[in-house]
Each structure stands twice: as C-alpha cells, then as structure tokens.
Design a protein around this motif. Sequence first.
Motif, PDB file in Angstrom:
ATOM      1  N   VAL A   1       0.844  -1.199   0.000  1.00 29.61           N
ATOM      2  CA  VAL A   1       0.000   0.000   0.000  1.00 29.61           C
ATOM      3  C   VAL A   1       0.879   1.248   0.000  1.00 29.61           C
ATOM      4  CG1 VAL A   1      -1.771   1.277   1.257  1.00 29.61           C
ATOM      5  CG2 VAL A   1      -1.810  -1.231   1.232  1.00 29.61           C
ATOM      6  N   GLU A   2       0.630   2.147  -0.956  1.00 31.85           N
ATOM      7  CA  GLU A   2       1.350   3.430  -0.988  1.00 31.85           C
ATOM      8  C   GLU A   2       0.598   4.520  -0.254  1.00 31.85           C
ATOM      9  OE1 GLU A   2       3.738   4.850  -4.246  1.00 31.85           O
ATOM     10  OE2 GLU A   2       3.035   3.167  -5.471  1.00 31.85           O
ATOM     11  N   GLY A   3      -0.706   4.389  -0.136  1.00 31.52           N
ATOM     12  CA  GLY A   3      -1.467   5.415   0.564  1.00 31.52           C
ATOM     13  C   GLY A   3      -2.895   4.981   0.806  1.00 31.52           C
ATOM     14  N   VAL A   4      -3.481   5.487   1.895  1.00 30.68           N
ATOM     15  CA  VAL A   4      -4.869   5.223   2.275  1.00 30.68           C
ATOM     16  C   VAL A   4      -5.505   6.549   2.671  1.00 30.68           C
ATOM     17  CG1 VAL A   4      -6.368   4.100   3.967  1.00 30.68           C
ATOM     18  CG2 VAL A   4      -4.413   2.866   3.029  1.00 30.68           C
ATOM     19  N   TYR A   5      -6.704   6.803   2.175  1.00 29.30           N
ATOM     20  CA  TYR A   5      -7.420   8.009   2.601  1.00 29.30           C
ATOM     21  C   TYR A   5      -7.863   7.853   4.052  1.00 29.30           C
ATOM     22  CZ  TYR A   5      -7.728   9.591  -2.245  1.00 29.30           C
ATOM     23  OH  TYR A   5      -7.435  10.016  -3.515  1.00 29.30           O
ATOM     24  N   PRO A   6      -7.826   8.929   4.842  1.00 32.94           N
ATOM     25  CA  PRO A   6      -8.239   8.844   6.249  1.00 32.94           C
ATOM     26  C   PRO A   6      -9.741   8.614   6.383  1.00 32.94           C
ATOM     27  CG  PRO A   6      -7.784  11.121   5.625  1.00 32.94           C
ATOM     28  CD  PRO A   6      -7.357  10.277   4.466  1.00 32.94           C
ATOM     29  N   ASP A   7     -10.136   8.017   7.514  1.00 35.36           N
ATOM     30  CA  ASP A   7     -11.554   7.808   7.849  1.00 35.36           C
ATOM     31  C   ASP A   7     -12.274   6.978   6.792  1.00 35.36           C
ATOM     32  OD1 ASP A   7     -11.246   9.465  10.168  1.00 35.36           O
ATOM     33  OD2 ASP A   7     -11.429  11.218   8.873  1.00 35.36           O
TER      34      ASP A   7
ATOM     35  N   LEU B   1      -3.704  13.641   4.045  1.00 34.33           N
ATOM     36  CA  LEU B   1      -3.464  12.272   4.496  1.00 34.33           C
ATOM     37  C   LEU B   1      -2.929  12.214   5.916  1.00 34.33           C
ATOM     38  CD1 LEU B   1      -1.777  10.874   1.267  1.00 34.33           C
ATOM     39  CD2 LEU B   1      -4.201  10.934   1.849  1.00 34.33           C
ATOM     40  N   CYS B   2      -2.124  13.190   6.281  1.00 35.63           N
ATOM     41  CA  CYS B   2      -1.544  13.224   7.623  1.00 35.63           C
ATOM     42  C   CYS B   2      -1.117  14.647   7.936  1.00 35.63           C
ATOM     43  CB  CYS B   2      -0.344  12.286   7.717  1.00 35.63           C
ATOM     44  SG  CYS B   2       0.464  12.271   9.347  1.00 35.63           S
ATOM     45  N   SER B   3      -1.509  15.127   9.097  1.00 34.38           N
ATOM     46  CA  SER B   3      -1.119  16.452   9.561  1.00 34.38           C
ATOM     47  C   SER B   3      -0.757  16.337  11.028  1.00 34.38           C
ATOM     48  CB  SER B   3      -2.269  17.448   9.366  1.00 34.38           C
ATOM     49  OG  SER B   3      -1.987  18.683   9.988  1.00 34.38           O
ATOM     50  N   LYS B   4       0.476  16.717  11.371  1.00 33.55           N
ATOM     51  CA  LYS B   4       0.924  16.585  12.749  1.00 33.55           C
ATOM     52  C   LYS B   4       2.063  17.551  13.023  1.00 33.55           C
ATOM     53  CE  LYS B   4       3.249  12.754  13.677  1.00 33.55           C
ATOM     54  NZ  LYS B   4       3.648  11.337  13.699  1.00 33.55           N
ATOM     55  N   VAL B   5       2.320  17.782  14.290  1.00 35.49           N
ATOM     56  CA  VAL B   5       3.470  18.580  14.716  1.00 35.49           C
ATOM     57  C   VAL B   5       4.481  17.623  15.328  1.00 35.49           C
ATOM     58  CG1 VAL B   5       4.300  20.399  16.235  1.00 35.49           C
ATOM     59  CG2 VAL B   5       2.081  20.647  15.091  1.00 35.49           C
ATOM     60  N   ILE B   6       5.686  17.617  14.779  1.00 39.00           N
ATOM     61  CA  ILE B   6       6.766  16.767  15.272  1.00 39.00           C
ATOM     62  C   ILE B   6       7.681  17.630  16.138  1.00 39.00           C
ATOM     63  CG2 ILE B   6       8.717  15.301  14.617  1.00 39.00           C
ATOM     64  CD1 ILE B   6       7.301  14.869  11.909  1.00 39.00           C
TER      65      ILE B   6
ATOM     66  N   ALA C   1       1.167  15.680   4.820  1.00 38.39           N
ATOM     67  CA  ALA C   1       1.161  14.814   3.644  1.00 38.39           C
ATOM     68  C   ALA C   1      -0.115  15.109   2.877  1.00 38.39           C
ATOM     69  CB  ALA C   1       1.217  13.348   4.052  1.00 38.39           C
ATOM     70  N   TYR C   2       0.035  15.505   1.610  1.00 37.46           N
ATOM     71  CA  TYR C   2      -1.080  16.050   0.837  1.00 37.46           C
ATOM     72  C   TYR C   2      -1.059  15.421  -0.552  1.00 37.46           C
ATOM     73  CZ  TYR C   2      -4.158  19.769  -0.984  1.00 37.46           C
ATOM     74  OH  TYR C   2      -5.194  20.472  -1.534  1.00 37.46           O
ATOM     75  N   SER C   3      -2.178  14.801  -0.951  1.00 35.85           N
ATOM     76  CA  SER C   3      -2.167  13.981  -2.167  1.00 35.85           C
ATOM     77  C   SER C   3      -2.784  14.646  -3.388  1.00 35.85           C
ATOM     78  CB  SER C   3      -2.907  12.661  -1.908  1.00 35.85           C
ATOM     79  OG  SER C   3      -4.282  12.895  -1.662  1.00 35.85           O
ATOM     80  N   GLY C   4      -3.394  15.808  -3.257  1.00 37.59           N
ATOM     81  CA  GLY C   4      -3.973  16.445  -4.429  1.00 37.59           C
ATOM     82  C   GLY C   4      -4.526  17.813  -4.091  1.00 37.59           C
ATOM     83  N   PHE C   5      -4.337  18.770  -4.981  1.00 40.03           N
ATOM     84  CA  PHE C   5      -4.819  20.126  -4.736  1.00 40.03           C
ATOM     85  C   PHE C   5      -6.301  20.190  -5.091  1.00 40.03           C
ATOM     86  CE2 PHE C   5      -0.309  20.400  -5.054  1.00 40.03           C
ATOM     87  CZ  PHE C   5       0.057  21.389  -4.166  1.00 40.03           C
TER      88      PHE C   5
END
Length: 512
Positions: free
Chosen positions: A155-161, A229-234, A245-249
């Motif tokens: 798997v390269e990517g999965v949409y959330p929820d 796809l993913c938004s976080k503060v490291i 991580a953003y898959s499309g505008f």
Amino acid sequence: MKSFYAVLRCVALSALLVAMTACTKDEKPKNFNPTPPPQTANEEINMFVDAYLQAYYLWNEEYQTLTLNYDQSYDNFLTNTLMSMKTNTFDKKMRNGYWQLYSYIQKLSSAGYNSVSSRGVGHGISKEMYYGFGFMKFVATEYQAEDGMAYALVVEGVYPDTPAAEAGIHRGTTILKVNGQSLTRSNIQNYANTLIYPTNNKTIELTLNDENSEPVQITSKAIYENPVLCSKVIEQGGKKIGYLAYSGFEAAYDDDVLSAFESFKAAGVNDMILDLRMNGGGHVITAKMISTCIGGNACQGQVFQYYRYNDARMETPEATATQTNMTYDSSKKLFYEKFAYDEAYFGVDLKPYALDLPRVYVIVSNNTASSSEAVIGSLKGVGVDVILIGSTTNGKNVGMEPTSFTTSTGQFYLCPITFQTYNAMGDSVDPNGIAPNYPVDDWGSNGYSDFGEAADPCIAQALTLITGEAPASLSRKAVCGLNLRMDQSINLPNACGPKGMLMLPREMPLNK
C-alpha cells in the motif's frame, strides 16, 4: 479529481454548432475549416473536441493545419491527433519508457453523490462521496515463497476515515492474499482494480503482512477522498516541525488544509515538511493558497505565477484577461496572478494561517507534478528556500482549462494543455523535472513507512537537516518479514487525487 466534476460547466454540442456556423470569415481561427453536422456519435464528440482544441490548445497553430478523422472513438481521436503533432513537446513527452500525453478526455459517471459545501472558503466547490475502501495506490512486489515466486501489493497510501484506515491498513501495509487467493503476476492488476474501484458495498478478505496472519474483512462504503493524508506537529531537537502529507490540490478540501495550518500556527512551528510525493496536481487556486500560507510575508504584493497562452489568445490580451480573470503585464507580455496574501482568498483572510517560513522541506517523487511543482517554483520565485528531498519530480510546466460537454451518449470531461507557467523570476519548471537537493529512496530497507513516521527515509532526512540530529526512533509500525522486491513493469491503477494544473472552469465561447 472526482470532486472537481461537480463544478464543471456543461456545454451543449448544439450551442457549439450554432456558434461555429455564426462566425464570420474574419472571426474564424486561422486555417479553420468548417465541418458538416455530425452524423455519428463519434463525430458528435470529436467535433466538440476539435473546436475546443482549435481555440484553446497551447499549440493550436499547428493543430489547425491537421487533417482529422472524426470517425474514431473519442479517446483515440484525442491521442492519435495530438501524438501526430511535432510542436507540442511539453504535452507529448517520453515518460517511463513510452510516449504519453498530459491532455486527456474521459466519460463522466454519475457515481458521486451527497455533495457537501466548503465551510469557510467561498469558491463553491463541494466535496463528494464515492464508494471505495479508501486505497489510493499500490506498488507490485515479488518475493520468494515456499513453492516459488509470489506477488504482493504494498500500500502506498490510504485516505483517512475510510474502511481501509479503520482496519489499521496504512502506507507500507503488505497485501499477500485477497479472498484467500494468492497474488500472481496474472491477477495482481485485477485485484488492485477491485481494491481501488470496488462495486457498492463490496466485502473482501485480506491477508496482510504475514501469510499465516488472521485475515481481516473490510466493506466498501461511501467515502470522502480527503487529500489531507496526515497532519501533525513533530517535536525534536527543540524544534516544532509541521508535517503535512497532501495527495492532491482539491479545492473542495481547502478548509481541511487551513485547519492543518491553523494547528501549525497555534503550535508555533519553526519549520515545515510538505510531503507531495503522491501529489500529481490539481486546482491552481489551492496551490496559491498553500504557497501563501507557507511564505506569508514573503508573498505580499508578489506574483504567484505568470501564464502564457497560445499565440492567438496572447494577441488579444484584453479578451483573454476577461476570459481567464488574469492581469496582463505588457512589459513581460505575459498574464499573471498574485499570491492570496493581500486580498481575501474566497472570503478567507490567510494572514492568520500564514507561517512566514524562510524555508520549507518538500518530499518529492516522479509523481510530484503540475500544481505541486507550481508551489515549489512560486515559493522559490519570492525567495523562500525550498529544499527538495526524494527523487526528481515529473517536470510538468503546463496546465489545463478543463471543460465538460454533453452529447447524446453522455457527459465528457476534456482536459487539454492550454497554458504554460513561470514563477515571479520568470523561471519555468524544467520539463525533465526538478532534481532533489537530497536524493533519497523512500522504499527504505524493505518497504514503505507510514506517513509522518520518523522511520521514513525522506522524513528522517528532513528531520536531520532541521535539527542537526538523526531521529531517535527508526522503528516501523508494520514490517513484512518477506524480502520484497518491486516490480515496476506492472502498471497498477492510481486513485490519488487530480492530475494536472487545473484552472477553475470558465465559460469559454468557441466562436472566434
């Protein structure tokens, strides 16, 4: 891109024919040859495509000299016609070992439903739901099994929820069996299609990561294909780093993107990692919004992009400015639009979301194209230090003004190349792609890590550059114990976001 269909303006072919026959001799495009009314379904479709290309295709001067065969299927008409040209070198390119076009046409389905309007951003583009498991893309791999070579989908990517995400499947998960059947070279494409484009309420059983593991069942349902796809503060090395991580505008999800920037702003992030490795493009307006939020003050009063259209449109700047909603710079002989920092972005002031970053770390790949490359180029154009990590980008410096039209056989979406872009410094994206500052293979030791994990080689490289120290933890959530080897000769479907640099659809009269 499916959510984009909701705002496409339909143009009836009958209106087109009226417009074509109403033109005077002086108003027709150069070398315009009127055609008789369509006699077949193919002619009906292809005559519209022809008229649109004559008016708007970036290389329409050569196009207008072609002898056309209208009695082909619509996809063959577009492909064969444009492939026969010589001047359209930014559209017809050698990629992955064979010639391909960026321009495309497809028949629209009525699969989408239950549109939901944006909450704050007022451009009117709505989210739509579609049946799916939530899978975006796979890579085909092979490995040595007890009875010989076997295949697996990684798997390269999965949409959330979505059902896949709720089952704990994520980037890097390995699928060894589907409904108890082992994957082979002959069936892996069909299974990948089933997983990305299932029928309504389809239930499947998947064996994951280990052939002896307990299978899991997932059922497709109506989902939103959220590109966030993913938004976080490291937090590492005394730094607060925003990761997106953003898959499309996709402009329908602008509010979700702004929510991510709001959380970055509230956390006081010092740096940002923008993961565009699966992002093939999308709406130009959203690329402008994201660039503005990253650059902040650096974008004030500055040009986001310059645009060049075909020669006929460039010779009538007033009409083209009205048609495209762009401003003409007579000194540069190009059209342009500015960043969204000085005026509200469709009713939203972006200043509270702006991070004012002097630099941004962008994870890229060959899938990074169009609007993704526009973000990179536009920020470089105003002096933001853009540091690329990964592999060379796609190299797409041209974009589309899409249209849809309806014939007796259905509705069609036509997306030809109609403009080229340049940043504020006048630089256009290299058609060979943008080379990374730090080449990194994101496959890692034996597969992909999930988005946002420090174990991901590209993220690890970014964190090392930002903090001066390597990440403390390099553990992966799920490691398949098999020795997997990519088989890139197998072409698998790709559902991750729109393709191209897409202008919002506008009413574009075809009479010249």
